[in-house]
Scaffold this motif. Structure first.
Motif, PDB file in Angstrom:
ATOM      1  N   VAL A 239      57.781  11.295  -3.617  1.00 60.42           N
ATOM      2  CA  VAL A 239      56.343  11.534  -3.499  1.00 60.42           C
ATOM      3  C   VAL A 239      56.187  12.939  -2.935  1.00 60.42           C
ATOM      4  CG1 VAL A 239      54.189  10.801  -2.397  1.00 60.42           C
ATOM      5  CG2 VAL A 239      55.886   9.090  -3.072  1.00 60.42           C
ATOM      6  N   LYS A 240      55.389  13.779  -3.628  1.00 64.95           N
ATOM      7  CA  LYS A 240      55.212  15.167  -3.195  1.00 64.95           C
ATOM      8  C   LYS A 240      53.748  15.559  -3.315  1.00 64.95           C
ATOM      9  CE  LYS A 240      59.788  16.521  -4.669  1.00 64.95           C
ATOM     10  NZ  LYS A 240      60.625  17.522  -5.294  1.00 64.95           N
ATOM     11  N   GLY A 241      53.325  16.430  -2.415  1.00 65.68           N
ATOM     12  CA  GLY A 241      51.959  16.939  -2.464  1.00 65.68           C
ATOM     13  C   GLY A 241      51.576  17.562  -1.142  1.00 65.68           C
ATOM     14  N   VAL A 242      50.303  17.861  -0.998  1.00 70.34           N
ATOM     15  CA  VAL A 242      49.766  18.435   0.238  1.00 70.34           C
ATOM     16  C   VAL A 242      48.533  17.628   0.629  1.00 70.34           C
ATOM     17  CG1 VAL A 242      48.743  20.481   1.314  1.00 70.34           C
ATOM     18  CG2 VAL A 242      50.580  20.744  -0.356  1.00 70.34           C
ATOM     19  N   VAL A 243      48.462  17.256   1.902  1.00 66.51           N
ATOM     20  CA  VAL A 243      47.280  16.582   2.434  1.00 66.51           C
ATOM     21  C   VAL A 243      46.730  17.409   3.590  1.00 66.51           C
ATOM     22  CG1 VAL A 243      47.958  14.249   1.747  1.00 66.51           C
ATOM     23  CG2 VAL A 243      48.646  15.103   3.969  1.00 66.51           C
ATOM     24  N   ASP A 244      45.429  17.385   3.754  1.00 67.32           N
ATOM     25  CA  ASP A 244      44.776  18.103   4.843  1.00 67.32           C
ATOM     26  C   ASP A 244      44.460  17.122   5.961  1.00 67.32           C
ATOM     27  OD1 ASP A 244      44.789  20.467   3.371  1.00 67.32           O
ATOM     28  OD2 ASP A 244      42.890  19.970   2.400  1.00 67.32           O
TER      29      ASP A 244
ATOM     30  N   CYS B 102      43.175  22.732  17.529  1.00 67.95           N
ATOM     31  CA  CYS B 102      41.940  23.476  17.241  1.00 67.95           C
ATOM     32  C   CYS B 102      40.889  22.638  16.515  1.00 67.95           C
ATOM     33  CB  CYS B 102      42.261  24.720  16.426  1.00 67.95           C
ATOM     34  SG  CYS B 102      42.742  24.376  14.716  1.00 67.95           S
ATOM     35  N   LEU B 103      41.252  21.425  16.104  1.00 63.80           N
ATOM     36  CA  LEU B 103      40.379  20.496  15.386  1.00 63.80           C
ATOM     37  C   LEU B 103      39.959  20.994  14.000  1.00 63.80           C
ATOM     38  CD1 LEU B 103      38.157  19.155  18.279  1.00 63.80           C
ATOM     39  CD2 LEU B 103      40.271  18.201  17.345  1.00 63.80           C
ATOM     40  N   GLY B 104      40.644  22.022  13.512  1.00 64.88           N
ATOM     41  CA  GLY B 104      40.405  22.514  12.157  1.00 64.88           C
ATOM     42  C   GLY B 104      41.345  21.826  11.182  1.00 64.88           C
ATOM     43  N   PRO B 105      41.100  21.991   9.893  1.00 63.86           N
ATOM     44  CA  PRO B 105      41.992  21.390   8.894  1.00 63.86           C
ATOM     45  C   PRO B 105      43.330  22.133   8.824  1.00 63.86           C
ATOM     46  CG  PRO B 105      40.244  22.624   7.816  1.00 63.86           C
ATOM     47  CD  PRO B 105      39.955  22.667   9.282  1.00 63.86           C
TER      48      PRO B 105
END
Length: 87
Positions: free
Chosen positions: A63-68, A74-77
């Motif tokens: 399983v490959k990918g990018v999640v935010d 900093c509570l940012g993505p």
């Protein structure tokens, strides 16, 4: 793309037939991640269904990918790379 297969999947049938599923699914299509993941690109997967030497059912793949996710400092993505083996 994931909706092209019967849902729920007939896992026993996939194991019996020794099928490999390859494709991609959008993070937004994964309801169990809602509320945890802010977003991300497509998640690519390759899952092979079969039996091992002892005749036990096994599922292997990647399983490959990018999640935010939300950065705890900093509570940012922040984008987190996924590259996991399934065994």
């Amino acid at each position: 793309m994931f909706d092209q297969w019967q849902q729920p999947l007939d896992v026993r049938g996939l194991i019996r037939q020794g099928i490999t599923l390859k494709g991609e699914v959008q993070v937004a299509e994964l309801p169990r991640l809602q509320g945890t993941v802010l977003g991300g690109g497509p998640i690519l997967f390759s899952l092979s269904f079969g039996k091992n030497e002892e005749g036990m059912a096994v599922i292997t793949g990647t399983v490959k990918g990018v999640v935010d996710l939300t950065c705890q400092r900093c509570l940012g993505p922040v984008g987190i790379d996924l590259d996991a083996d399934v065994a």
